[in-house]
Design a protein around this motif. Sequence first.
Motif, PDB file in Angstrom:
ATOM      1  N   GLU A  10       0.814  -1.225   0.000  1.00 56.22           N
ATOM      2  CA  GLU A  10       0.000   0.000   0.000  1.00 56.22           C
ATOM      3  C   GLU A  10       0.847   1.274   0.000  1.00 56.22           C
ATOM      4  O   GLU A  10       0.348   2.347  -0.302  1.00 56.22           O
ATOM      5  CB  GLU A  10      -0.945   0.018   1.215  1.00 56.22           C
ATOM      6  N   HIS A  11       2.120   1.179   0.342  1.00 62.72           N
ATOM      7  CA  HIS A  11       3.001   2.350   0.366  1.00 62.72           C
ATOM      8  C   HIS A  11       3.530   2.721  -1.022  1.00 62.72           C
ATOM      9  O   HIS A  11       4.057   3.821  -1.204  1.00 62.72           O
ATOM     10  CB  HIS A  11       4.204   2.102   1.288  1.00 62.72           C
ATOM     11  N   ILE A  12       3.420   1.818  -1.981  1.00 61.63           N
ATOM     12  CA  ILE A  12       4.066   2.023  -3.285  1.00 61.63           C
ATOM     13  C   ILE A  12       3.634   3.319  -3.956  1.00 61.63           C
ATOM     14  O   ILE A  12       4.471   4.049  -4.485  1.00 61.63           O
ATOM     15  CB  ILE A  12       3.849   0.814  -4.223  1.00 61.63           C
ATOM     16  N   ASP A  13       2.355   3.633  -3.970  1.00 65.63           N
ATOM     17  CA  ASP A  13       1.909   4.858  -4.646  1.00 65.63           C
ATOM     18  C   ASP A  13       2.546   6.096  -4.017  1.00 65.63           C
ATOM     19  O   ASP A  13       2.933   7.040  -4.723  1.00 65.63           O
ATOM     20  CB  ASP A  13       0.382   4.967  -4.640  1.00 65.63           C
ATOM     21  N   SER A  34       4.719  -1.337 -11.226  1.00 63.55           N
ATOM     22  CA  SER A  34       5.016  -2.753 -11.474  1.00 63.55           C
ATOM     23  C   SER A  34       6.479  -3.082 -11.165  1.00 63.55           C
ATOM     24  O   SER A  34       6.782  -4.175 -10.682  1.00 63.55           O
ATOM     25  CB  SER A  34       4.647  -3.167 -12.904  1.00 63.55           C
ATOM     26  N   GLN A  35       7.395  -2.146 -11.397  1.00 61.87           N
ATOM     27  CA  GLN A  35       8.798  -2.382 -11.050  1.00 61.87           C
ATOM     28  C   GLN A  35       8.977  -2.470  -9.531  1.00 61.87           C
ATOM     29  O   GLN A  35       9.715  -3.327  -9.041  1.00 61.87           O
ATOM     30  CB  GLN A  35       9.692  -1.276 -11.625  1.00 61.87           C
ATOM     31  N   HIS A  36       8.294  -1.580  -8.799  1.00 62.22           N
ATOM     32  CA  HIS A  36       8.367  -1.654  -7.332  1.00 62.22           C
ATOM     33  C   HIS A  36       7.787  -2.980  -6.839  1.00 62.22           C
ATOM     34  O   HIS A  36       8.383  -3.636  -5.978  1.00 62.22           O
ATOM     35  CB  HIS A  36       7.612  -0.493  -6.681  1.00 62.22           C
ATOM     36  N   LEU A  37       6.653  -3.380  -7.382  1.00 64.89           N
ATOM     37  CA  LEU A  37       6.046  -4.650  -6.972  1.00 64.89           C
ATOM     38  C   LEU A  37       6.983  -5.822  -7.242  1.00 64.89           C
ATOM     39  O   LEU A  37       7.158  -6.693  -6.387  1.00 64.89           O
ATOM     40  CB  LEU A  37       4.721  -4.871  -7.705  1.00 64.89           C
ATOM     41  N   ALA A  38       7.591  -5.832  -8.427  1.00 68.55           N
ATOM     42  CA  ALA A  38       8.514  -6.914  -8.776  1.00 68.55           C
ATOM     43  C   ALA A  38       9.713  -6.926  -7.840  1.00 68.55           C
ATOM     44  O   ALA A  38      10.153  -7.994  -7.384  1.00 68.55           O
ATOM     45  CB  ALA A  38       8.967  -6.771 -10.230  1.00 68.55           C
TER      46      ALA A  38
END
Length: 145
Positions: A10-13, A34-38
Amino acid sequence: MIELVASEVEHIDTFIEMEQESDTEHFIIPYTRSQHLAQMRQTHTLYLSIFCEGRLSGFFILVKALTGDVEFRRVVIAKKHRGIGQQAIKEMALYCKVHLGAKRIWLDVFATNSRGIHVYRKLGYHQFGVSQHRGKQLILMEKHI
């Protein structure tokens, strides 16, 4: 007071917003969602959220090598010039030593990032080499902990 906690998806944005700030985007290579998630899903990659007085104020991306060294891949601080970054970097080094068993932390920083280089030197990091990324010079720095 600075607190480091494992980042949540949830912090990614918020991380992306921080990366896009004009005083940040020139010193890092911003990631997409998507890069952060990966990256978050990688076994040896650790995202740490930086909280200052209970508010999300920045984040680290760290990568632990099989050697036990930690690559200090990224730090982004939302509000600069308040000492939050320096205190967070000190806390991160302690975290790496205590929780990851690290003996050495290393990083690369664009040679044009004089503010970053100054802070890293002030905190005990020393240059051990140079590299290139897309035609830009990188300074390689390390700290033994």
